[in-house]
Design an enzyme around this catalytic site. Sequence first.
Site, PDB file in Angstrom:
ATOM      1  N   GLY A 239       0.761  -1.243   0.000  1.00  0.00           N
ATOM      2  CA  GLY A 239       0.000   0.000   0.000  1.00  0.00           C
ATOM      3  C   GLY A 239       0.787   1.287   0.000  1.00  0.00           C
ATOM      4  N   GLU A 273       3.819  -6.692   1.834  1.00  0.00           N
ATOM      5  CA  GLU A 273       3.453  -7.073   0.460  1.00  0.00           C
ATOM      6  C   GLU A 273       3.503  -5.857  -0.470  1.00  0.00           C
ATOM      7  OE1 GLU A 273      -0.521  -8.544   1.030  1.00  0.00           O
ATOM      8  OE2 GLU A 273       0.132 -10.242   2.247  1.00  0.00           O
ATOM      9  N   GLY A 275       3.880  -3.554  -3.660  1.00  0.00           N
ATOM     10  CA  GLY A 275       3.794  -3.738  -5.103  1.00  0.00           C
ATOM     11  C   GLY A 275       4.248  -2.479  -5.806  1.00  0.00           C
ATOM     12  N   ARG A 276       3.386  -1.454  -5.736  1.00  0.00           N
ATOM     13  CA  ARG A 276       3.628  -0.204  -6.457  1.00  0.00           C
ATOM     14  C   ARG A 276       4.956   0.448  -6.090  1.00  0.00           C
ATOM     15  NH1 ARG A 276      -0.889   2.916  -7.962  1.00  0.00           N
ATOM     16  NH2 ARG A 276      -2.036   1.822  -6.337  1.00  0.00           N
ATOM     17  N   ARG A 312      -5.234   3.065 -15.980  1.00  0.00           N
ATOM     18  CA  ARG A 312      -5.338   3.814 -14.726  1.00  0.00           C
ATOM     19  C   ARG A 312      -5.987   5.204 -14.890  1.00  0.00           C
ATOM     20  NH1 ARG A 312      -1.881   5.205 -11.584  1.00  0.00           N
ATOM     21  NH2 ARG A 312      -2.873   4.450  -9.705  1.00  0.00           N
ATOM     22  N   CYS A 342     -12.528   3.398 -29.052  1.00  0.00           N
ATOM     23  CA  CYS A 342     -13.812   4.057 -29.282  1.00  0.00           C
ATOM     24  C   CYS A 342     -14.588   4.286 -27.995  1.00  0.00           C
ATOM     25  CB  CYS A 342     -14.622   3.223 -30.264  1.00  0.00           C
ATOM     26  SG  CYS A 342     -13.708   3.022 -31.776  1.00  0.00           S
ATOM     27  N   GLU A 343     -14.011   5.040 -27.095  1.00  0.00           N
ATOM     28  CA  GLU A 343     -14.679   5.431 -25.854  1.00  0.00           C
ATOM     29  C   GLU A 343     -14.129   6.793 -25.465  1.00  0.00           C
ATOM     30  OE1 GLU A 343     -15.564   3.112 -22.662  1.00  0.00           O
ATOM     31  OE2 GLU A 343     -15.257   1.174 -23.636  1.00  0.00           O
ATOM     32  N   TYR A 371       0.744  -1.822 -12.202  1.00  0.00           N
ATOM     33  CA  TYR A 371      -0.647  -1.787 -12.651  1.00  0.00           C
ATOM     34  C   TYR A 371      -0.766  -1.145 -14.040  1.00  0.00           C
ATOM     35  CZ  TYR A 371      -0.961  -2.733  -7.688  1.00  0.00           C
ATOM     36  OH  TYR A 371      -0.770  -3.277  -6.439  1.00  0.00           O
TER      37      TYR A 371
END
Length: 424
Positions: A239, A273, A275-276, A312, A342-343, A371
């Site tokens: 986190g 743990e 990650g980022r 993201r 196409c959004e 991510y």
Amino acid sequence: MHYFQYKNDQLYAEDVSVALLVQEYGTPLYIYSASTLTRHYHAFESAFSDIKHLICYSVKANSNLSVLKILGQEGSGADIVSGGELFRALRAGIPAKKIVYSGVGKEVSEIQEALLADILLFNVESIQELERINTIAQDMDKVARVSLRINPDVDPKTHPYISTGLKENKFGLSRPEALKAYKLAQTLTHVDPIGMDCHIGSQLTSLEPFMEALGRLKEFYTELQGLGIPIQYLDLGGGLGITYNEEEPPHPKELGEAIGTSLQDLDVTLILEPGRVIAGNTGILVTEVQYLKENGEKNFVIVDAAMNDLVRPSLYGSYHRIAPVCQKNREEVVVDVVGPICESSDFLAKDRSLPRVAQGDLLAIFSAGAYGFTMSSQYNSRPRAAEVIVQGAHHILARKREVYNDLTVLEESGLTLVTEMSKD
Ligand code: LLP
């Protein structure tokens, strides 16, 4: 700190020019810096050197096999959330004894695979899951080591989609439910409740929520000791945030000092743990400008990377710094950087002031190592980008660019079946 720097106005990944990598591998292209990766890992790991600890890198952040292998070689374990992540971690050589398995929906086959591999711990998120693990372990004649994931009801003050430690979130067990689960675990023959776990959210930019959660876990630890349930592992999850824009998250050292002080009187092994914080600023996504368009209201820079490559911004409204790979002295213009999908949600930046770019220019999207690729898809039938790892002057292709055949290969058998079906 990362190793993407400008030299003579050209962006370099360590000692390799990004433009050169694009010539060789094309765009959109994920580029990871191995030296940044190991530097971040050691900065994090050494922050906890005063206490017994195990770093289990969170595979979901960036699960490229080479990334996992590099981290495994540096001593990292793995935090996994699926059979697929277990497969990857083992394939990359991470020892099962350093793997912890989180997630609310572990399936029977996934639990079997993890028991077979003999992972360190299951982070159990419900009473039914505990019962399921016990039954499967019994069938396999094994004893599963488990931690119970506590939902401490702490506000991590982050984006609601990545907040996980509030009562309203699906994760973990409330303290009363967890107490029930520990008592139940004591009566079950094939689980060994030796750990306590929590993970309150991602991209946290202050220490307080971590310390609040740890405080609640410590209270609970004492209660469990009184009940004769000795906890050997205390897992605080991941986190810790990174700087995307102007955030000033605490340095891992500050987190290490605060946790170290708080855990002084407890005889536990701390598990983390991250990650980022390990992978985020290790990677950039490089894209080529395809078209420029103005409509009187907006300036659009249309690039060849899209929300399928980096979701993201579309999903969380996240900010990623964008800069030209070749810096020329140009006036700044306010633009939307958008992809070909196409959004209207397909954007990488909105109302961003960038030096004026031209067709064919390369742009680097920073902080894309976590991510980024792992959340990519083939939406709009776009083959996924290639991934390259640079170390010093060396570069390797860590994942080939997908080709059209990769889009359809798993569907080919359907073509014959449809023909047969229409004959009936
Ligand atoms: N442990 C558990 C149980 C987790 O669920 C997560 C992340 C981590 C560790 C690692 O968290 P980190 O250190 O990376 O913050 N896709 C989102 C982030 C989702 C995080 C999910 N869980 C994003 O792009 O911001």
